[in-house]
Design a protein around this motif. Structure first.
Motif, PDB file in Angstrom:
ATOM      1  N   UNK A   1     -32.003  90.941  37.169  1.00  0.00           N
ATOM      2  CA  UNK A   1     -33.587  90.674  37.556  1.00  0.00           C
ATOM      3  C   UNK A   1     -34.694  90.578  36.032  1.00  0.00           C
ATOM      4  N   UNK A   2     -33.824  91.614  35.025  1.00  0.00           N
ATOM      5  CA  UNK A   2     -35.081  91.603  33.719  1.00  0.00           C
ATOM      6  C   UNK A   2     -34.992  89.945  33.560  1.00  0.00           C
ATOM      7  N   UNK A   6     -38.293  87.576  32.378  1.00  0.00           N
ATOM      8  CA  UNK A   6     -38.232  87.697  30.746  1.00  0.00           C
ATOM      9  C   UNK A   6     -38.601  86.219  30.996  1.00  0.00           C
ATOM     10  N   UNK A   7     -37.493  85.287  31.699  1.00  0.00           N
ATOM     11  CA  UNK A   7     -38.035  84.085  31.255  1.00  0.00           C
ATOM     12  C   UNK A   7     -39.417  83.346  31.726  1.00  0.00           C
ATOM     13  N   UNK A   8     -39.708  83.858  33.284  1.00  0.00           N
ATOM     14  CA  UNK A   8     -41.021  83.454  33.630  1.00  0.00           C
ATOM     15  C   UNK A   8     -41.958  83.976  32.639  1.00  0.00           C
ATOM     16  N   UNK A  42     -46.112  84.126  20.121  1.00  0.00           N
ATOM     17  CA  UNK A  42     -45.583  85.474  19.445  1.00  0.00           C
ATOM     18  C   UNK A  42     -45.181  86.400  21.341  1.00  0.00           C
ATOM     19  N   UNK A  43     -45.922  86.350  22.285  1.00  0.00           N
ATOM     20  CA  UNK A  43     -45.915  87.280  23.474  1.00  0.00           C
ATOM     21  C   UNK A  43     -44.326  86.334  24.247  1.00  0.00           C
ATOM     22  N   UNK A  44     -44.648  85.099  23.545  1.00  0.00           N
ATOM     23  CA  UNK A  44     -43.133  83.910  24.381  1.00  0.00           C
ATOM     24  C   UNK A  44     -42.012  84.595  23.431  1.00  0.00           C
ATOM     25  N   UNK A  49     -35.918  87.942  24.287  1.00  0.00           N
ATOM     26  CA  UNK A  49     -35.252  89.014  23.241  1.00  0.00           C
ATOM     27  C   UNK A  49     -35.218  89.977  24.481  1.00  0.00           C
ATOM     28  N   UNK A  50     -35.969  89.338  25.679  1.00  0.00           N
ATOM     29  CA  UNK A  50     -35.505  91.065  26.570  1.00  0.00           C
ATOM     30  C   UNK A  50     -34.152  90.428  27.500  1.00  0.00           C
ATOM     31  N   UNK A  51     -34.406  89.156  27.436  1.00  0.00           N
ATOM     32  CA  UNK A  51     -33.001  88.117  28.457  1.00  0.00           C
ATOM     33  C   UNK A  51     -31.726  88.597  27.916  1.00  0.00           C
TER      34      UNK A  51
END
Length: 108
Positions: A1-2, A6-8, A42-44, A49-51
């Motif tokens: 789910x994360x 993260x992708x969105x 930068x947020x992108x 990194x959360x994927x």
């Protein structure tokens, strides 16, 4: 789910960041657009990194399909241009490819 979240988040941040530069350089908006654009980009990078992936390249490749769908939605919802059948078909093909890359069974 994360991974999906993260992708969105990454897609929204990347498109918004790139659009800020587009607005500055192509739509004659103030150079101040670069500030939120840079923060957004930068947020992108952070979101990617959360994927949940064992390799960065695989995460980035799968993200490409999500980015394309988000870009077509941006075209429609933000820029007010309805996607044509080729936009939709191309986005669908990319999502299938992204899903194969991300969710294919891999040898451990």
């Amino acid at each position: 789910m994360i991974t999906i979240v993260a992708y969105i988040g990454a897609a929204l941040a990347e498109i918004a960041g790139c659009f800020a530069f587009w607005a500055w350089l192509r739509l004659d908006k103030s150079a101040m657009w670069v500030i939120p654009g840079t923060i957004s980009l930068a947020l992108f990078a952070y979101f990617l990194t959360l994927v949940e992936s064992d390799a960065a390249g695989r995460a980035y490749a799968a993200y490409g399909g999500v980015y394309i769908v988000a870009s077509v939605l941006w075209l429609w919802l933000i820029e007010g241009q309805a996607p044509d059948r080729w936009d939709l078909l191309g986005a669908a093909v990319c999502v299938v490819g992204a899903a194969i890359i991300l969710f294919a069974p891999r040898a451990a």
